[in-house]
Enzyme design. Structure first.
Site, PDB file in Angstrom:
ATOM      1  N   PHE A   1     -11.395  -7.604  13.660  1.00  0.00           N
ATOM      2  CA  PHE A   1     -10.281  -8.259  12.383  1.00  0.00           C
ATOM      3  C   PHE A   1     -10.331  -6.921  11.857  1.00  0.00           C
ATOM      4  O   PHE A   1     -11.260  -6.412  10.819  1.00  0.00           O
ATOM      5  CB  PHE A   1     -11.009  -9.264  12.060  1.00  0.00           C
ATOM      6  N   GLN A   2      -9.118  -6.833  11.323  1.00  0.00           N
ATOM      7  CA  GLN A   2      -8.428  -5.495  10.679  1.00  0.00           C
ATOM      8  C   GLN A   2      -8.911  -3.965  11.063  1.00  0.00           C
ATOM      9  O   GLN A   2      -9.715  -3.139  10.341  1.00  0.00           O
ATOM     10  CB  GLN A   2      -8.139  -5.428   9.194  1.00  0.00           C
TER      11      GLN A   2
ATOM     12  N   LYS B   1     -17.454  -0.740   5.443  1.00  0.00           N
ATOM     13  CA  LYS B   1     -17.574  -1.629   4.835  1.00  0.00           C
ATOM     14  C   LYS B   1     -19.393  -1.616   4.941  1.00  0.00           C
ATOM     15  O   LYS B   1     -19.375  -1.756   3.341  1.00  0.00           O
ATOM     16  CB  LYS B   1     -17.114  -3.158   5.060  1.00  0.00           C
TER      17      LYS B   1
ATOM     18  N   MET C   1      23.892   8.613   3.551  1.00  0.00           N
ATOM     19  CA  MET C   1      23.857   9.330   4.289  1.00  0.00           C
ATOM     20  C   MET C   1      24.054   9.981   5.773  1.00  0.00           C
ATOM     21  O   MET C   1      25.141   9.957   6.444  1.00  0.00           O
ATOM     22  CB  MET C   1      22.660  10.371   3.905  1.00  0.00           C
TER      23      MET C   1
ATOM     24  N   GLU D   1       0.824  -1.635   0.122  1.00  0.00           N
ATOM     25  CA  GLU D   1       0.272   0.427  -0.437  1.00  0.00           C
ATOM     26  C   GLU D   1       0.952   1.422  -0.105  1.00  0.00           C
ATOM     27  O   GLU D   1       0.218   2.079  -0.695  1.00  0.00           O
ATOM     28  CB  GLU D   1      -1.072   0.459   1.252  1.00  0.00           C
TER      29      GLU D   1
END
Lengths: 564, 195
Positions: A112-113, A162, A471, A50
């Site tokens: 969940f999630q 959802k 760096m 993502e």
């Protein structure tokens, strides 16, 4: 027609003129994908992580000037977006980020999630929405686009549960206008402030314009050039302001600051007036604030009033759209010559010559970027992450056009270069796009080479491979007693084989003589190509003004090694 | 940046949306502003609430705080009203320990302050007092020797006094430019070690 929430999202995106979005599906956002599959006008580019979706949207937005759009599912999908959202917020990039959320009855139950994405992104978005009613979907998306693209642009996240996406079918009504009483982006500047600014400019003997990202965002290139030429004011460009004035313009000094060109920093130091155009006096430019431009009065043009006096106390602040403000200002500025001042700067340039690359048979990263600039004639879109490769690209690539330089400036996120380059190519298929990475940053997002292959996005990926976190290694060299702990990569993969594993061409360059040929070969080869430049390790970026110090502490490349 | 400086009173008109308080609180935390009190409630207009903040800091901090607040989309208007002619009040409930011997003395003191006894228990009294902070602190100091079991303060609510031009508290405005509109020269931003 009555539509589901997900269909309303798609219709709203069409209303906003969206034709492409980047994303990766998951459970909570799946209803949206179900609708998306029936909207071929909305091209969906499937990524592998993502973070690539949001950074690709960022790259797309920066090259097109349009709002970039990406989407992800709830929970881990959304949290993977956070780095990219934070980068867009820091660099004022317009994004609309759509995330699925668990169904409304599950919110707050640690389902969940489930994560509180609007909570997590509160400090790194310009605004965000949790849409709890299907009737609010269209309005929220319209507001999101409006907020993202107007004023000081930034990312806006829209989180949709959802069951709202699945929702009861509702009449799709596209609101005619947004109702945001607390949001009124500035337009023209106040005449009094313009007058004060003009007075200071007309009185100045050693003025310098500091052109920042605001010039690019406001597309005030012509106005910048008019101001500079009318009053013969030299221009320095900040990291994100690069490209706002032609590189060979006689008044253009280049980038000042921590790794800026020495004479640009020295010119700023001697100025009696600094005119900041859409630049926010970032610490990478100022160093120690109390020693920055000690003899100068300061004028600050910005569209965001909270930037005034935030980092630097200024004498005149001008609030407004930069293009409009400059159009108001230029007629009030007197023609000037500033001969003595420009001669002083010429002397500084002669004493501290820029673009000087050491004569050596070794493969120097600076040389690679200089040759890339030559071969592409400064006309490619160049995308970098953060670190040494970024600073060398900023120093050596001669950007001919604005909106062709994409870099993770404020946030300084490694890994930006690969996905942002994908988005840039999608936005500007007519341009050659080079992603410039270090071997560290490349490994953060190289999984999205698969996206380049799958969606046929023709990006050329250069890796300045020195086997260290360059760096950080440099800071250890200079400031941490050469304790090179945790910065040496001994387990790097063979990047040519990585390319080949994705079915694309990989080229290895170990010798200076191969550089130009490899760049040309990459550009002549259709499709994505990875070029692994095995550059000299332990090369330092010069000049360097150490963090929190001033131009007086600037370290330049040791002189004996220079070309005579 | 926080901690030093005087108390500033800030008035804001905000949209009555879920999360608006979180946005404001998150902003204060993220920018390191020191907030002494925050009071919020519905306004005379539907869908809009008013907030009064007390921010501790120098003029630089308060200018930044108001401008950052103003940037929030849900904040409709915000003003630093510290230097205006204000009506400022706080409501405080004080549960003070009492015995049959001390009860009379406490009640006498409470009445002297024009405060009210709103609950009488076997071992405590609950005092309600409204006023400016000085008056409230004075009563609390006097009640302290009896033993204070609990106090609950609303934080300051404030309003500019009636103005000839009819302006309301949050429309006083912000000093965007740092011209010192509030009468105080903004202090310079503090320096910090290299990042």
């Amino acid at each position: 027609m009555e539509l589901t929430g997900a269909e309303i999202v798609c219709e709203s995106l069409l209303q906003e003129g969206v034709d492409v979005l980047f994303g990766l599906p998951g459970g909570a956002v799946l209803p949206f994908y179900g609708a998306l599959s029936k909207y071929p006008q909305l091209r969906h580019i499937l990524v592998r992580h993502e973070q690539a979706a949001v950074m690709a949207a960022d790259g797309y937005a920066r090259v097109t000037g349009k709002v970039g759009v990406c989407c992800a599912t709830s929970g881990p999908g959304a949290t993977n977006l956070v780095t990219g959202i934070a980068g867009a917020q820091m660099d004022s990039v317009p994004l609309v980020v759509i995330t699925g959320q668990v169904p409304r009855p599950a919110i707050g139950r640690d389902a969940f999630q489930e994560t509180d994405v609007t909570g997590i992104t509160l400090p790194v978005t310009k605004h965000n929405y949790l849409v709890m009613d299907v009737a609010d979907v269209a309005g929220s998306i319209k507001e999101a686009f409006h907020i993202a693209r107007t004023g000081r642009p930034g990312p806006v996240l829209v989180d949709i549960p959802k069951d709202v996406l699945l929702g009861d079918r509702t009449e799709f009504v596209w609101p005619e206008r947004v109702n945001l009483p607390g949001y009124n982006p500035p337009g023209e500047a106040e005449a009094g402030q313009i007058e004060r600014a003009a007075r200071l400019i007309n009185q100045a003997e050693r003025p310098v314009i500091m052109a920042g990202h605001g010039v690019v965002i406001a597309r005030a290139f012509k106005e910048l050039q008019e101001l500079a030429e009318k009053a013969q004011i030299p221009v320095v460009t900040t990291l994100l302001g690069l490209g706002s004035l032609a590189p060979d313009h006689l008044l253009h000094l280049g980038m000042p600051g921590m790794h800026g060109l020495a004479y640009a920093s020295l010119a700023l130091d001697q100025a009696d007036l600094v005119i900041s155009l859409g630049a926010r006096f970032d610490d990478r430019v100022t160093g120690r604030v109390s020693d920055f431009v000690p003899n100068a009065k300061k004028i600050h043009f910005d569209i965001d009033p909270s930037e005034f006096n935030k980092n630097m106390r200024v004498d005149v602040a001008v609030l407004g759209d930069l293009q409009l403000s400059l159009r108001q200002l230029v007629p009030r500025v007197e023609r000037q010559v500033h001969l003595q001042w420009l001669q002083t700067i010429d002397t500084l340039r002669a004493e501290h010559p820029p673009f000087n690359i050491r004569q050596t048979e070794e493969l120097l990263p600076q040389y690679v970027l200089q040759q890339l600039s030559e071969v592409t004639q400064g006309e490619a879109i160049v995308v970098t992450g953060v670190g040494q490769h970024q600073m060398w690209a900023a120093q050596y690539y001669r950007f001919k056009e604005p909106n062709t330089w994409l870099t993770s400036g404020g946030l300084g996120a490694m890994g930006y270069e690969v996905p942002a380059a994908l988005g840039a190519k999608v936005g500007r298929p007519d341009k050659t796009v080079w992603s410039i990475a270090g071997d560290g940053g490349f490994q953060m997002t190289m999984c999205d080479l698969a996206t380049a292959v799958e969606s046929q996005i023709d990006v050329k990926f250069a890796i300045l491979n020195n086997g260290v976190l360059g760096m950080v290694h440099q800071w250890q060299e200079f400031f941490y007693d050469r304790d090179f702990f945790a910065t040496v990569y001994t387990g790097n993969p063979d990047f040519v084989k990585i390319a080949e594993a994705y079915g694309i061409k990989g080229i290895r360059v170990t010798d200076k003589a191969q550089v130009v040929g490899a760049i040309q070969e990459a550009m002549e080869t259709p499709g994505p190509v990875v070029v692994d430049f095995r550059v000299k390790p332990d090369e330092q970026v010069y000049p360097m003004i150490p963090a929190g110090e001033s131009v007086k502490e600037m370290m330049e490349e040791p002189v004996p090694e220079r070309i005579p | 940046m926080a901690g030093n400086g005087r108390h500033h009173t800030i008035a804001a008109l905000v949209q009555d949306k879920p999360g608006v308080l979180t946005r404001v609180a998150s902003l204060f935390r993220r920018r390191g502003f020191n907030i002494a009190s925050l009071a919020v409630g519905k306004s005379e207009q539907a869908g809009l609430s008013r907030m009064t903040f007390v921010v501790v800091g120098d003029q630089y901090t308060v200018d930044q705080a108001t401008k950052q607040l103003d940037k929030l989309i849900d904040v409709v208007r915000v003003s630093d009203i510290t230097n205006e002619d204000l009506v400022a009040r706080e409501l405080v409930l004080i549960k003070v320990k009492s015995t049959p011997e001390t009860r009379g003395e406490i009640i006498e003191m409470v009445h002297l302050f024009r405060a009210n006894i709103v609950d009488v228990g076997t071992q405590t009294l609950v005092v309600e007092i409204t006023g400016e902070e000085d008056k409230i602190n004075a009563l609390i100091n006097l009640l302290e020797p009896f033993g204070i079991a609990e106090t609950m303060r609303t934080g300051r609510v404030a309003m500019v006094r009636g103005q000839a031009d009819g302006r309301v508290s949050d429309s006083i405005g912000i000093d965007f430019y740092g011209n010192g509109r509030s009468g105080e020269e903004p202090t310079a931003p503090g320096t910090y070690e290299g990042v």
